[in-house]
Scaffold this active site. Structure first.
Site, PDB file in Angstrom:
ATOM      1  CG  ASP A 138      32.694  35.220  43.249  1.00 51.59           C
ATOM      2  OD1 ASP A 138      32.526  34.164  42.606  1.00 51.59           O
ATOM      3  OD2 ASP A 138      32.469  35.324  44.467  1.00 51.59           O
ATOM      4  CG  ASN A 175      38.740  27.956  40.750  1.00 51.12           C
ATOM      5  OD1 ASN A 175      39.099  29.026  40.269  1.00 51.12           O
ATOM      6  ND2 ASN A 175      37.819  27.905  41.691  1.00 51.12           N
TER       7      ASN A 175
HETATM    8  C1  FPP Z   1      34.068  32.825  39.442  1.00 50.45           C
HETATM    9  O1  FPP Z   1      32.720  32.624  39.192  1.00 50.45           O
HETATM   10  C2  FPP Z   1      34.839  32.782  38.229  1.00 50.45           C
HETATM   11  C3  FPP Z   1      35.783  31.840  37.930  1.00 50.45           C
HETATM   12  C4  FPP Z   1      36.121  30.724  38.806  1.00 50.45           C
HETATM   13  C5  FPP Z   1      36.510  31.855  36.665  1.00 50.45           C
HETATM   14  C6  FPP Z   1      36.806  33.201  36.083  1.00 50.45           C
HETATM   15  C7  FPP Z   1      36.814  33.042  34.638  1.00 50.45           C
HETATM   16  C8  FPP Z   1      36.364  33.935  33.716  1.00 50.45           C
HETATM   17  C9  FPP Z   1      35.913  35.275  34.049  1.00 50.45           C
HETATM   18  C10 FPP Z   1      36.256  33.590  32.286  1.00 50.45           C
HETATM   19  C11 FPP Z   1      37.492  33.171  31.660  1.00 50.45           C
HETATM   20  C12 FPP Z   1      38.621  34.079  31.926  1.00 50.45           C
HETATM   21  C13 FPP Z   1      39.374  34.608  30.962  1.00 50.45           C
HETATM   22  C14 FPP Z   1      40.547  35.407  31.313  1.00 50.45           C
HETATM   23  C15 FPP Z   1      39.058  34.406  29.546  1.00 50.45           C
HETATM   24  P1  FPP Z   1      32.005  31.349  39.842  1.00 50.45           P
HETATM   25  O2  FPP Z   1      31.944  30.287  38.798  1.00 50.45           O
HETATM   26  O3  FPP Z   1      32.704  30.962  41.087  1.00 50.45           O
HETATM   27  O4  FPP Z   1      30.598  31.926  40.129  1.00 50.45           O
HETATM   28  P2  FPP Z   1      29.584  31.476  41.261  1.00 50.45           P
HETATM   29  O5  FPP Z   1      30.214  31.821  42.574  1.00 50.45           O
HETATM   30  O6  FPP Z   1      28.392  32.316  40.948  1.00 50.45           O
HETATM   31  O7  FPP Z   1      29.343  30.014  41.062  1.00 50.45           O
END
Ligand code: FPP
Length: 242
Positions: free
Chosen positions: A21, A69
């Site tokens: 996250d 998502n």
């Molecule tokens: C949460 O951060 C993260 C995600 C929804 C996506 C996770 C994806 C990755 C780590 C990159 C791609 C993955 C791979 C396996 C290559 P958020 O966007 O919800 O963060 P925020 O809460 O700060 O907005």
């Protein structure tokens, strides 16, 4: 280089699950677009796989994209799908180098066809490896997984291959997406949020939760070791007395 927090080699967890996250917040803090946060997050994924190899952690399960998502802005969803595709294509060699098997769980049919093809290709190409298993949860939801298992169990009852009186916890566990993978010992969530967010609802029943303050793109080797050190300070009781 920062020193690594010491770990007890006898208490290395077998299975670590992570809610990655804070990519968006990390990007915002650097004055970058959200996708740059996801890109930096992909580097943390690579590093996490290496740390697991170094420490002998057999299973690493990462929440990469949830069923929820899909409601994010189209540009972000498209960017994430592209990044996943690129990640699989560009990092396959490392899985071969480390001898790590790749898996993906979730409602994979929701993923773009090109990503599905990469998932199937890399899953097959790495299926014989035994040094570790990297599982990406994609279009994944814990409730969706339990609902899908229920449907599969009901179908067996309907066609007469399973009797209602024989259904127990093992039956449910055996109909989840990856019944061969043991339950996580520890669930790490980055960026300070204290929620489970529909992640591995069945499998996390006895896991220790470790919440770290860093956002996922900043969660590298030192932070991973610190989270594991925190896990090692916990006393797991599984319902028994201390
Ligand atoms: C949460 O951060 C993260 C995600 C929804 C996506 C996770 C994806 C990755 C780590 C990159 C791609 C993955 C791979 C396996 C290559 P958020 O966007 O919800 O963060 P925020 O809460 O700060 O907005």
């Amino acid at each position: 280089m920062a020193e690594l927090p010491p770990l007890d080699p006898k208490r290395i967890p077998r299975h670590v699950a992570i809610i990655m996250d804070g990519n968006g917040r990390w990007a915002k803090a650097q004055g970058l677009p959200r996708l740059k946060g996801h890109e930096a997050g992909a580097d943390s994924v690579r590093e996490a796989v290496r740390v697991c190899r170094d420490l002998g952690i057999q299973y690493l399960t990462l929440y990469a994209f949830s069923v929820e998502n899909w409601i994010r802005p189209k540009t972000e969803v498209r960017g994430l799908m592209r990044l996943l595709h690129k990640f699989l294509t560009e990092n396959e060699y490392e899985l071969h180098e480390h001898g790590v098997r790749f898996r993906a769980i979730g409602r994979l049919k929701d993923m773009p066809k090109a990503v599905q093809r990469e998932i199937n290709r890399v899953t097959k190409a790495t299926s014989e490896y035994t040094n570790g298993t990297l599982t990406l949860c994609l279009s994944y939801g814990g409730r969706a997984e339990i609902a899908d298992a229920t449907k599969a169990i009901a179908a067996k009852v309907a066609d007469g291959t399973l009797r209602v009186k024989d259904i127990d916890e093992k039956t449910v566990a055996n109909h989840l997406y990856a019944p061969d993978i043991p339950d996580p010992d520890v669930m790490i969530r980055t960026s300070g949020e204290m929620r489970i967010s529909n992640f591995l609802l069945w499998q996390l029943s006895y896991a220790e939760f470790v919440i770290t303050e860093e956002c996922w793109p900043a969660f590298r080797e030192v932070e991973f070791h610190a989270a594991l050190a925190e896990f090692q300070r916990r006393q797991r009781r599984f319902g028994d007395i201390g």
